[in-house]
Design a protein around this motif. Structure first.
Motif, PDB file in Angstrom:
ATOM      1  N   UNK A 288      12.261 -24.505 -11.626  1.00 16.19           N
ATOM      2  CA  UNK A 288      11.472 -24.987 -10.483  1.00 16.19           C
ATOM      3  C   UNK A 288      11.467 -23.959  -9.356  1.00 16.19           C
ATOM      4  N   UNK A 289      12.625 -23.435  -9.020  1.00 16.20           N
ATOM      5  CA  UNK A 289      12.740 -22.516  -7.886  1.00 16.20           C
ATOM      6  C   UNK A 289      12.087 -21.167  -8.166  1.00 16.20           C
ATOM      7  N   UNK A 290      12.157 -20.700  -9.388  1.00 18.73           N
ATOM      8  CA  UNK A 290      11.503 -19.433  -9.719  1.00 18.73           C
ATOM      9  C   UNK A 290       9.992 -19.599  -9.832  1.00 18.73           C
ATOM     10  N   UNK A 291       9.555 -20.727 -10.388  1.00 21.40           N
ATOM     11  CA  UNK A 291       8.123 -20.964 -10.621  1.00 21.40           C
ATOM     12  C   UNK A 291       7.285 -20.802  -9.359  1.00 21.40           C
ATOM     13  N   UNK A 292       7.753 -21.340  -8.243  1.00 19.83           N
ATOM     14  CA  UNK A 292       6.896 -21.364  -7.050  1.00 19.83           C
ATOM     15  C   UNK A 292       6.634 -19.970  -6.492  1.00 19.83           C
ATOM     16  N   UNK A 293       7.472 -19.001  -6.834  1.00 17.64           N
ATOM     17  CA  UNK A 293       7.185 -17.614  -6.476  1.00 17.64           C
ATOM     18  C   UNK A 293       6.300 -16.959  -7.523  1.00 17.64           C
ATOM     19  N   UNK A 294       6.607 -17.158  -8.792  1.00 16.62           N
ATOM     20  CA  UNK A 294       5.853 -16.488  -9.864  1.00 16.62           C
ATOM     21  C   UNK A 294       4.402 -16.963  -9.905  1.00 16.62           C
ATOM     22  N   UNK A 295       4.149 -18.241  -9.644  1.00 25.97           N
ATOM     23  CA  UNK A 295       2.770 -18.743  -9.701  1.00 25.97           C
ATOM     24  C   UNK A 295       1.929 -18.155  -8.573  1.00 25.97           C
ATOM     25  N   UNK A 296       2.569 -17.695  -7.497  1.00 28.70           N
ATOM     26  CA  UNK A 296       1.865 -17.077  -6.364  1.00 28.70           C
ATOM     27  C   UNK A 296       1.791 -15.552  -6.495  1.00 28.70           C
ATOM     28  N   UNK A 297       2.473 -14.999  -7.471  1.00 27.31           N
ATOM     29  CA  UNK A 297       2.643 -13.552  -7.510  1.00 27.31           C
ATOM     30  C   UNK A 297       1.322 -12.816  -7.717  1.00 27.31           C
ATOM     31  N   UNK A 298       0.618 -13.125  -8.785  1.00 33.77           N
ATOM     32  CA  UNK A 298      -0.643 -12.423  -9.054  1.00 33.77           C
ATOM     33  C   UNK A 298      -1.735 -12.770  -8.043  1.00 33.77           C
ATOM     34  N   UNK A 299      -1.917 -14.060  -7.672  1.00 32.86           N
ATOM     35  CA  UNK A 299      -2.972 -14.395  -6.713  1.00 32.86           C
ATOM     36  C   UNK A 299      -2.742 -13.865  -5.300  1.00 32.86           C
ATOM     37  N   UNK A 300      -1.479 -13.702  -4.881  1.00 30.58           N
ATOM     38  CA  UNK A 300      -1.211 -13.354  -3.484  1.00 30.58           C
ATOM     39  C   UNK A 300      -0.277 -12.157  -3.310  1.00 30.58           C
ATOM     40  N   UNK A 301       0.892 -12.214  -3.906  1.00 25.48           N
ATOM     41  CA  UNK A 301       1.926 -11.238  -3.553  1.00 25.48           C
ATOM     42  C   UNK A 301       1.592  -9.815  -3.990  1.00 25.48           C
ATOM     43  N   UNK A 302       0.857  -9.666  -5.090  1.00 25.87           N
ATOM     44  CA  UNK A 302       0.496  -8.324  -5.550  1.00 25.87           C
ATOM     45  C   UNK A 302      -0.289  -7.580  -4.480  1.00 25.87           C
ATOM     46  N   UNK A 303      -1.337  -8.216  -3.958  1.00 24.66           N
ATOM     47  CA  UNK A 303      -2.174  -7.518  -2.971  1.00 24.66           C
ATOM     48  C   UNK A 303      -1.722  -7.753  -1.529  1.00 24.66           C
ATOM     49  N   UNK A 304      -1.394  -8.998  -1.183  1.00 25.79           N
ATOM     50  CA  UNK A 304      -1.151  -9.331   0.214  1.00 25.79           C
ATOM     51  C   UNK A 304       0.196  -8.797   0.704  1.00 25.79           C
ATOM     52  N   UNK A 305       1.216  -8.897  -0.145  1.00 26.17           N
ATOM     53  CA  UNK A 305       2.556  -8.419   0.209  1.00 26.17           C
ATOM     54  C   UNK A 305       2.862  -7.047  -0.388  1.00 26.17           C
ATOM     55  N   UNK A 306       1.865  -6.435  -0.982  1.00 27.16           N
ATOM     56  CA  UNK A 306       1.992  -5.076  -1.542  1.00 27.16           C
ATOM     57  C   UNK A 306       3.066  -4.981  -2.621  1.00 27.16           C
TER      58      UNK A 306
END
Length: 370
Positions: A288-306
């Motif tokens: 549960x705790x890992x999922x909420x970061x991984x599900x956001x990774x490609x849509x947001x963290x790759x580009x927005x958080x570099x």
């Protein structure tokens, strides 16, 4: 989450410590289990709040603990609900929706990549952009904090677990809240089938805690330390650390897959996926705790958080399989994941990172089929 942070003098990200840390149990002198007594306030964009929604659904608590969702746009005054006039019109619809037995966010979309251009930051789509606050008619999360403590002076974070009886915040630390929800405190109010669900079984608790500790620091919070870094050397150190620990998760899951394939045979995908989890052979809090970061990774963290060494779908085949398994095979994950909220929140609320407020359409699709 998001504006609930501060930058130190060295350009590094500092997360605020949660202020309200009570629990709910039959032994507690004040906060005792009861159906309809407690209410959860969340953001669908926030990974910390998302943990609590998933746990609430997995434990069958959607008819026991109600829920309100703030608007995805975080402005200078913090998280907000929809306007009072709309709230009053839709009170009954709201209560019926958030006590839905499936525990789902009915407006969550599987593909948010069509267009964002027409969606304004002050959009007022009920049950799409946000819900109301049905108990006090409050406009902001901050109102709950001031009702709990008129002298409160820190930032106004989500999630918030609220007690309608004493009219105060019980807890605003997500890791505490998911443990409260996972406990057997509410068992008398839930269907028997949910009583078997234990996200922190005693025999795995030490391993879960150990896994959570480095995942939190280097992945969950690591993407924030990367994205909010204000000096290049800090950013480079943090982004390298994120991917070093994603490599560690990939190896754990890769080794797990090899063992399961040997156990069940390469063709029995269903049995393999039924035990394909990060800690042990069952779904736990670690997932549960890992999922909420991984599900956001490609849509947001790759580009927005570099965080752009690679994406999950391109660079981590076992993490990619794991996250799709959770999303597509468990309603509690899929129905609480709203890619539109996720993308719009980060790209419209972090004006220092994305001053023009343009929301990228990709990746397409938000999550690939299993």
């Amino acid at each position: 989450m998001s504006k609930q942070w501060a930058s130190g003098t060295n350009g590094a990200f500092k997360r605020q410590v949660s202020s309200f840390r009570e629990t709910i149990s039959k032994q507690h002198p004040i906060y005792k289990p009861a159906k309809g007594r407690y209410w959860l306030y969340v953001s669908l964009a926030c990974p910390w709040a998302h943990r609590t929604l998933i746990t609430r659904a997995l434990k069958g608590l959607t008819s026991v603990i109600g829920c309100s969702v703030v608007h995805w746009h975080l402005d200078e005054k913090g998280w907000r609900f929809l306007d009072m006039e709309k709230q009053l019109e839709d009170r009954e619809s709201f209560l019926e929706h958030w006590h839905d037995a499936a525990g789902g966010i009915k407006t969550a979309k599987e593909d948010s990549s069509k267009s964002f251009a027409a969606i304004k930051n002050d959009s007022q789509r009920f049950m799409v952009d946000a819900t109301n606050e049905p108990h006090y008619g409050y406009e902001r999360i901050s109102d709950l904090y001031y009702k709990s403590d008129p002298q409160y002076s820190a930032r106004f974070t989500v999630p918030v677990l609220w007690d309608l009886e004493t009219q105060t915040i019980v807890n605003n630390e997500s890791s505490d809240i998911i443990r409260i929800l996972n406990s057997n405190a509410f068992d008398e109010f839930i269907d028997d089938k949910f009583k078997k669900t234990d996200l922190v079984p005693a025999q795995l608790e030490a391993k879960i805690d150990e896994f959570n500790s480095w995942v939190y620091d280097s992945i969950n919070n690591g993407v924030y330390k990367t994205g909010f870094a204000e000096k290049a050397e800090v950013y480079e150190s943090e982004v390298s650390n994120v991917f070093e620990h994603l490599d560690k998760v990939e190896k754990i899951l890769g080794d797990k897959y090899v063992k399961l394939k040997a156990k069940y045979g390469e063709d029995d995908r269903q049995k393999i996926l039924s035990e394909f989890f990060t800690v042990g052979d069952q779904l736990t809090e670690a997932d549960v705790r890992l999922y909420t970061t991984i599900i956001r990774f490609d849509p947001v963290y790759v580009q927005h958080f570099k965080c752009n060494f690679t994406s999950i779908r391109a660079g981590y085949p076992f993490i990619h399989l794991w996250v799709r398994n959770l999303y597509w095979n468990y309603d509690a994950f899929r129905h609480t994941t709203d890619f539109e909220h996720i993308k719009l929140h980060y790209t419209r609320s972090h004006t220092r990172i994305n001053p023009l407020g343009i929301t990228p359409l990709g990746p397409k699709p938000d999550i690939r089929p299993l």
